[in-house]
Design an enzyme around this catalytic site. Structure first.
Site, PDB file in Angstrom:
ATOM      1  N   PHE A 151       0.938  -0.264  -4.060  1.00  0.00           N
ATOM      2  CA  PHE A 151       0.002  -1.152  -4.749  1.00  0.00           C
ATOM      3  C   PHE A 151       0.681  -2.134  -5.703  1.00  0.00           C
ATOM      4  O   PHE A 151       0.112  -3.160  -6.061  1.00  0.00           O
ATOM      5  CB  PHE A 151      -1.053  -0.331  -5.529  1.00  0.00           C
ATOM      6  CG  PHE A 151      -0.579   0.167  -6.873  1.00  0.00           C
ATOM      7  CD1 PHE A 151      -0.590  -0.673  -7.977  1.00  0.00           C
ATOM      8  CD2 PHE A 151      -0.099   1.462  -7.031  1.00  0.00           C
ATOM      9  CE1 PHE A 151      -0.140  -0.230  -9.218  1.00  0.00           C
ATOM     10  CE2 PHE A 151       0.359   1.911  -8.251  1.00  0.00           C
ATOM     11  CZ  PHE A 151       0.337   1.060  -9.350  1.00  0.00           C
ATOM     12  N   LYS A 175       0.423  -2.060   7.049  1.00  0.00           N
ATOM     13  CA  LYS A 175      -0.695  -1.331   6.427  1.00  0.00           C
ATOM     14  C   LYS A 175      -0.500  -1.475   4.909  1.00  0.00           C
ATOM     15  O   LYS A 175       0.301  -0.749   4.303  1.00  0.00           O
ATOM     16  CB  LYS A 175      -0.633   0.143   6.864  1.00  0.00           C
ATOM     17  CG  LYS A 175      -1.945   0.896   6.827  1.00  0.00           C
ATOM     18  CD  LYS A 175      -2.551   1.047   5.469  1.00  0.00           C
ATOM     19  CE  LYS A 175      -1.848   2.053   4.592  1.00  0.00           C
ATOM     20  NZ  LYS A 175      -2.358   2.033   3.186  1.00  0.00           N
ATOM     21  N   GLU A 178      -4.426   0.408   0.082  1.00  0.00           N
ATOM     22  CA  GLU A 178      -5.888   0.260   0.050  1.00  0.00           C
ATOM     23  C   GLU A 178      -6.382  -0.190  -1.324  1.00  0.00           C
ATOM     24  O   GLU A 178      -7.503  -0.660  -1.461  1.00  0.00           O
ATOM     25  CB  GLU A 178      -6.566   1.578   0.464  1.00  0.00           C
ATOM     26  CG  GLU A 178      -6.320   2.778  -0.463  1.00  0.00           C
ATOM     27  CD  GLU A 178      -4.968   3.474  -0.248  1.00  0.00           C
ATOM     28  OE1 GLU A 178      -4.111   2.915   0.473  1.00  0.00           O
ATOM     29  OE2 GLU A 178      -4.784   4.567  -0.815  1.00  0.00           O
ATOM     30  N   SER A 228       5.538   6.223  -3.491  1.00  0.00           N
ATOM     31  CA  SER A 228       5.994   7.315  -4.353  1.00  0.00           C
ATOM     32  C   SER A 228       6.924   8.261  -3.581  1.00  0.00           C
ATOM     33  O   SER A 228       6.874   8.331  -2.348  1.00  0.00           O
ATOM     34  CB  SER A 228       4.772   8.086  -4.875  1.00  0.00           C
ATOM     35  OG  SER A 228       4.042   8.578  -3.772  1.00  0.00           O
ATOM     36  N   CYS A 283       9.060  -0.112  -9.893  1.00  0.00           N
ATOM     37  CA  CYS A 283      10.042   0.930  -9.574  1.00  0.00           C
ATOM     38  C   CYS A 283      11.367   0.651 -10.271  1.00  0.00           C
ATOM     39  O   CYS A 283      12.252   1.494 -10.258  1.00  0.00           O
ATOM     40  CB  CYS A 283      10.230   1.050  -8.077  1.00  0.00           C
ATOM     41  SG  CYS A 283      11.040  -0.387  -7.397  1.00  0.00           S
ATOM     42  N   GLU A 384       8.212  10.331 -13.319  1.00  0.00           N
ATOM     43  CA  GLU A 384       7.961   8.882 -13.274  1.00  0.00           C
ATOM     44  C   GLU A 384       6.599   8.624 -13.929  1.00  0.00           C
ATOM     45  O   GLU A 384       5.573   9.050 -13.407  1.00  0.00           O
ATOM     46  CB  GLU A 384       7.954   8.384 -11.826  1.00  0.00           C
ATOM     47  CG  GLU A 384       7.702   6.888 -11.741  1.00  0.00           C
ATOM     48  CD  GLU A 384       7.710   6.338 -10.315  1.00  0.00           C
ATOM     49  OE1 GLU A 384       7.207   7.011  -9.401  1.00  0.00           O
ATOM     50  OE2 GLU A 384       8.197   5.211 -10.147  1.00  0.00           O
TER      51      GLU A 384
HETATM   52  P1  NAD Z   1       1.777   5.802  -2.872  1.00  0.00           P
HETATM   53  O1  NAD Z   1       2.895   6.636  -2.367  1.00  0.00           O
HETATM   54  O2  NAD Z   1       0.602   6.477  -3.447  1.00  0.00           O
HETATM   55  O3  NAD Z   1       1.203   4.871  -1.688  1.00  0.00           O
HETATM   56  C1  NAD Z   1       2.052   4.041  -0.930  1.00  0.00           C
HETATM   57  C2  NAD Z   1       1.441   3.848   0.455  1.00  0.00           C
HETATM   58  O4  NAD Z   1       1.360   5.106   1.111  1.00  0.00           O
HETATM   59  C3  NAD Z   1       0.036   3.269   0.446  1.00  0.00           C
HETATM   60  O5  NAD Z   1      -0.066   2.281   1.450  1.00  0.00           O
HETATM   61  C4  NAD Z   1      -0.851   4.465   0.735  1.00  0.00           C
HETATM   62  O6  NAD Z   1      -2.013   4.123   1.462  1.00  0.00           O
HETATM   63  C5  NAD Z   1       0.041   5.358   1.570  1.00  0.00           C
HETATM   64  N1  NAD Z   1      -0.237   6.781   1.358  1.00  0.00           N
HETATM   65  C6  NAD Z   1      -0.684   7.369   0.210  1.00  0.00           C
HETATM   66  N2  NAD Z   1      -0.816   8.691   0.386  1.00  0.00           N
HETATM   67  C7  NAD Z   1      -0.444   8.967   1.656  1.00  0.00           C
HETATM   68  C8  NAD Z   1      -0.353  10.160   2.419  1.00  0.00           C
HETATM   69  N3  NAD Z   1      -0.683  11.360   1.906  1.00  0.00           N
HETATM   70  N4  NAD Z   1       0.071  10.073   3.696  1.00  0.00           N
HETATM   71  C9  NAD Z   1       0.413   8.874   4.225  1.00  0.00           C
HETATM   72  N5  NAD Z   1       0.343   7.713   3.551  1.00  0.00           N
HETATM   73  C10 NAD Z   1      -0.070   7.742   2.278  1.00  0.00           C
HETATM   74  O7  NAD Z   1       2.426   4.763  -3.902  1.00  0.00           O
HETATM   75  P2  NAD Z   1       1.683   3.722  -4.868  1.00  0.00           P
HETATM   76  O8  NAD Z   1       1.008   4.466  -5.960  1.00  0.00           O
HETATM   77  O9  NAD Z   1       0.902   2.752  -4.064  1.00  0.00           O
HETATM   78  O10 NAD Z   1       2.949   2.940  -5.452  1.00  0.00           O
HETATM   79  C11 NAD Z   1       3.658   3.325  -6.596  1.00  0.00           C
HETATM   80  C12 NAD Z   1       4.916   4.080  -6.214  1.00  0.00           C
HETATM   81  O11 NAD Z   1       5.747   3.262  -5.397  1.00  0.00           O
HETATM   82  C13 NAD Z   1       5.765   4.425  -7.437  1.00  0.00           C
HETATM   83  O12 NAD Z   1       6.265   5.727  -7.287  1.00  0.00           O
HETATM   84  C14 NAD Z   1       6.893   3.405  -7.379  1.00  0.00           C
HETATM   85  O13 NAD Z   1       8.088   3.796  -8.003  1.00  0.00           O
HETATM   86  C15 NAD Z   1       7.071   3.260  -5.905  1.00  0.00           C
HETATM   87  N6  NAD Z   1       7.734   2.015  -5.578  1.00  0.00           N
HETATM   88  C16 NAD Z   1       9.026   2.088  -5.146  1.00  0.00           C
HETATM   89  C17 NAD Z   1       9.720   0.930  -4.858  1.00  0.00           C
HETATM   90  C18 NAD Z   1      11.135   0.992  -4.401  1.00  0.00           C
HETATM   91  O14 NAD Z   1      11.670  -0.031  -3.995  1.00  0.00           O
HETATM   92  N7  NAD Z   1      11.797   2.135  -4.453  1.00  0.00           N
HETATM   93  C19 NAD Z   1       9.086  -0.313  -5.010  1.00  0.00           C
HETATM   94  C20 NAD Z   1       7.759  -0.343  -5.430  1.00  0.00           C
HETATM   95  C21 NAD Z   1       7.090   0.839  -5.711  1.00  0.00           C
END
Ligand code: NAD
Length: 491
Positions: A151, A175, A178, A228, A283, A384
Site C-alpha cells: 500500500f 495485483k 486492495e 511485509s 521500508c 517494524e
Molecule cells: P502486506 O504484506 O500486508 O501486503 C502486500 C501485498 O500482499 C498486498 O497486495 C496484499 O493484498 C497481499 N497480501 C496480504 N496478505 C496476504 C496473504 N495472506 N497472502 C497473499 N497475499 C497477501 O504489506 P503492506 O501492509 O501493504 O505494505 C507494508 C509492508 O511492505 C511493510 O512491511 C514495508 O516494510 C514493506 N515494504 C517493503 C519494501 C521493500 O522494498 N523491501 C517496499 C515497500 C514496502
C-alpha cells in the site's frame, strides 16, 4: 458507488466477485471507491493470466528496440498526468502531495532505465572456445510475470518491475494493494493509450485469493512481491514450491548511527525527514537512532526540535509535511507499540498519540513521537513499527553501535552520520544491510541500481530495478556452435 474494474486483455471488465471492500481516505474516512475482494477474484486472476499467455506469443519475438518504444510514450504520459496521479496517491494513501509527486518521479526513472533494455539485454560471445567452435549466451523472456504490490508506494513500486518485464519480452499481471487501487487504475488508463498488444499488461484486484491464484497458476513463471516480511516469506516459499522464479522484498527496521563528529543541524533535519516522511510508512524509514558519545545531549535536543517542527495534516493542504497512517487499525497498532515501549522502560520525549487535526478529526493521525532508552531486548526495538516513531539509543563507541546494527533480523538499510572517512569506510564494510547511507537518511537506490535488501527484508536472488530486473525477467540460453568445413558447400 461503482465497483472498480479489472483491466484484462486490453479492456476494463467487471469482476466475477460480488464481495467488495471500501477504499478509504485515511485523513477523514471518506469512501473513495469499492474494490472487489473475495474468493472469486481468483477467477479474475486466471483470466488475466490467460490473456497474458496469449499476448506473449508474438511479443516475445518482437524486436527489443520496438518493445521499448511504448515506454517512451508512457514516460511522457506519466509526466503529463503527474499532478493527477499524485493527488490520487495522497487521497488513498495519505502522504503529502510533494511526497506523492516525488514517488511518481521515482517510478518514471524506472521507465527511463528500462528504455536501455536493448543494451542491458546484450550478452556474451566467445569465439574459438575450441578450434572452430563458438559459444554464446542469449537472454530470452521467461513468460507471464506477476507482481503483487504493497500500500505504501502505489505509484512507484509496480514500476520497479513492469517496464523491465515487458521490455524483456514478457507479459505482465499486476495485483495492486486492495487498500490503494486507484493510483494504478489511473496509470492503466494511460497504459491503455499505448501501442501494446491486448493482454500484454493486465491489472486484477483482490487480496489473498488473487495472489494465491497467481502463485498456483502454471503459466505464471515469475513473481515479484513487495510487502511485509511474513507475506514475503510465504510468497517465496509458495512460488518456489510451484517452480517459479521469485523476488520477494519484505519489511524493515532501519538503524542509523550518529557519530559525535557529525554536523548536528544537518543530521537532525535529515534524520527527522527519514523517520517521519510518509508518516514512517516507508521500508527505508529510519527507526532505531543510535547516538554515539552524545555526552551533552546536543544531538538529542536537535532531533527533538526537528521532530517538533513537522506539520501534520491532510496531504493536499498547503504546508503539510506528514499525513495520516493508512488505517485506524494501523494507528491503534502503532499507538499500542508506543505504549509497549513505555511499559518496557522507555522515556517518552515526544508523544504523538491522540493527535487531533482540526477539520480531520476522524483521520488516522499520529504526530512525531520519540522514545528514549528503549529496552534493547524489548519488542519495540525489534518490531517494524511502520509509523512516525523514533527510538533513541545511546552507545559509547562505533563498534558497539555496529554490533547493535548487525543484531537486526532485517537488512533493508543502515546509515551512518559522520565527518570521518575512516568511520564511513568501516561502517560500509561491516554493516549487515543491503542499502547503506553515509550522511544520507533514506538510502533509496536510483533506478539503475538494485533495491538491495538483505536478511528478512528480502527473499530471492535478483532484486527489483536496473540490471537485476533485466536479469530477473530473462532466462539465459547458452549456444555452442560448430560449422565443420567438410559439411559446407563450396562456392
Ligand atoms: P502486506 O504484506 O500486508 O501486503 C502486500 C501485498 O500482499 C498486498 O497486495 C496484499 O493484498 C497481499 N497480501 C496480504 N496478505 C496476504 C496473504 N495472506 N497472502 C497473499 N497475499 C497477501 O504489506 P503492506 O501492509 O501493504 O505494505 C507494508 C509492508 O511492505 C511493510 O512491511 C514495508 O516494510 C514493506 N515494504 C517493503 C519494501 C521493500 O522494498 N523491501 C517496499 C515497500 C514496502
Amino acid at each position: 458507488m461503482e465497483v472498480l474494474k479489472n483491466y484484462i486483455n486490453g479492456s476494463w471488465v467487471g469482476s466475477k466477485e460480488h464481495g467488495v471492500i471500501n477504499v478509504v481516505n485515511p485523513a477523514n474516512q471518506e469512501v473513495l471507491a469499492k474494490v472487489p475482494y473475495g474468493a472469486k477474484t481468483s477467477g479474475d486472476a486466471e483470466r488475466a493470466v490467460a490473456a497474458a499467455s496469449e499476448a506473449l506469443k508474438e511479443w516475445r519475438d518482437t524486436p527489443v528496440m520496438k518493445r521499448v518504444q511504448p515506454l517512451y510514450k508512457l514516460k511522457q504520459l506519466l509526466e503529463e498526468n503527474i499532478d493527477e496521479i499524485a493527488r490520487l496517491i495522497t487521497l488513498e494513501c495519505g502522504k503529502s502531495f510533494a511526497e506523492s509527486k516525488a514517488e511518481i518521479q521515482r517510478g518514471i526513472e524506472n521507465v527511463e532505465t528500462a528504455c536501455a533494455t536493448p543494451t542491458l539485454m546484450q550478452s556474451e560471445f566467445s569465439e574459438n572456445v575450441a578450434t572452430g567452435v563458438d559459444e554464446f549466451m542469449i537472454r530470452q523472456p521467461i513468460g507471464v510475470c506477476a507482481c503483487i504490490s504493497p500500500f505504501n508506494f502505489p505509484g512507484m513500486i509496480p514500476f520497479w518491475f513492469l517496464p523491465y518485464a515487458i521490455a524483456c519480452g514478457n507479459s505482465f499481471v499486476l495485483k495492486p494493494s486492495e487498500k490503494v487501487p486507484l493510483t494504478m487504475m489511473k496509470v492503466f488508463e494511460l497504459i491503455d493509450r499505448l501501442d501494446l498488444p491486448k493482454g500484454l499488461v493486465n491489472l486484477v484486484h483482490g487480496g489473498k485469493e488473487s495472489v494465491d491464484a497467481l502463485l498456483a497458476h502454471q503459466d505464471v513463471k515469475a513473481i515479484s512481491f513487495v510487502g511485509s516480511t511474513p507475506i514475503a516469506r510465504y510468497i517465496y516459499q509458495q512460488g518456489a514450491a510451484n517452480g517459479k522464479r521469485v523476488q520477494a522484498q519484505g519489511g524493515a527496521k532501519n538503524p542509523v548511527i550518529i557519530m559525535p563528529d557529525a554536523d548536528i543541524e544537518m543530521t537532525a533535519r535529515i534524520i527527522a525527514d527519514s523517520v517521519y516522511g510518509c508518516a514512517g510508512q516507508r521500508c527505508l524509514a529510519a527507526s532505531n537512532i543510535i547516538t554515539v558519545a552524545d555526552h551533552n545531549g546536543a544531538i538529542k535536543e536537535a532531533l527533538v526540535e526537528a521532530a517538533k517542527s513537522k506539520t501534520t495534516g491532510f496531504g493536499l493542504d498547503e504546508g503539510v509535511e506528514m499525513g495520516p497512517v493508512i488505517t485506524p487499525e494501523s494507528k491503534k497498532r502503532i499507538e499500542g507499540l508506543i505504549a509497549r515501549g513505555v511499559a518496557e522502560g522507555a522515556n517518552i520525549l515526544l508523544d504523538g498519540r491522540n493527535a487531533e487535526i482540526s477539520g480531520y478529526e476522524a483521520g488516522n493521525f499520529i504526530k512525531p513521537t520519540i522514545l528514549e532508552n528503549v529496552a534493547l531486548d524489548g519488542e519495540v526495538i525489534k518490531t517494524e513499527i511502520f509509523g512516525p516513531v523514533m527510538s533513541l539509543l545511546q552507545m559509547d563507541s562505533i563498534d558497539q553501535a555496529i554490533d547493535f546494527v548487525n543484531s537486526n533480523n532485517f537488512g533493508n538499510m543502515a546509515c551512518l552520520f559522520t565527518s570521518s572517512g575512516l568511520n564511513a569506510r568501516t561502517f560500509r564494510n561491516r554493516a549487515n544491510a543491503g542499502n547503506i547511507g553515509i550522511n544520507i537518511g533514506v538510502a533509496a537506490p536510483m533506478a539503475q541500481f538494485p533495491f538491495s535488501g538483505w536478511n528478512d527484508s528480502f527473499f530471492g536472488d535478483l532484486h527489483g530495478q536496473g540490471r537485476h530486473a533485466v536479469e530477473f525477467f530473462t532466462q539465459t540460453k547458452i549456444v555452442i556452435e560448430r560449422w565443420p568445413k567438410e559439411w559446407s558447400r563450396k562456392f
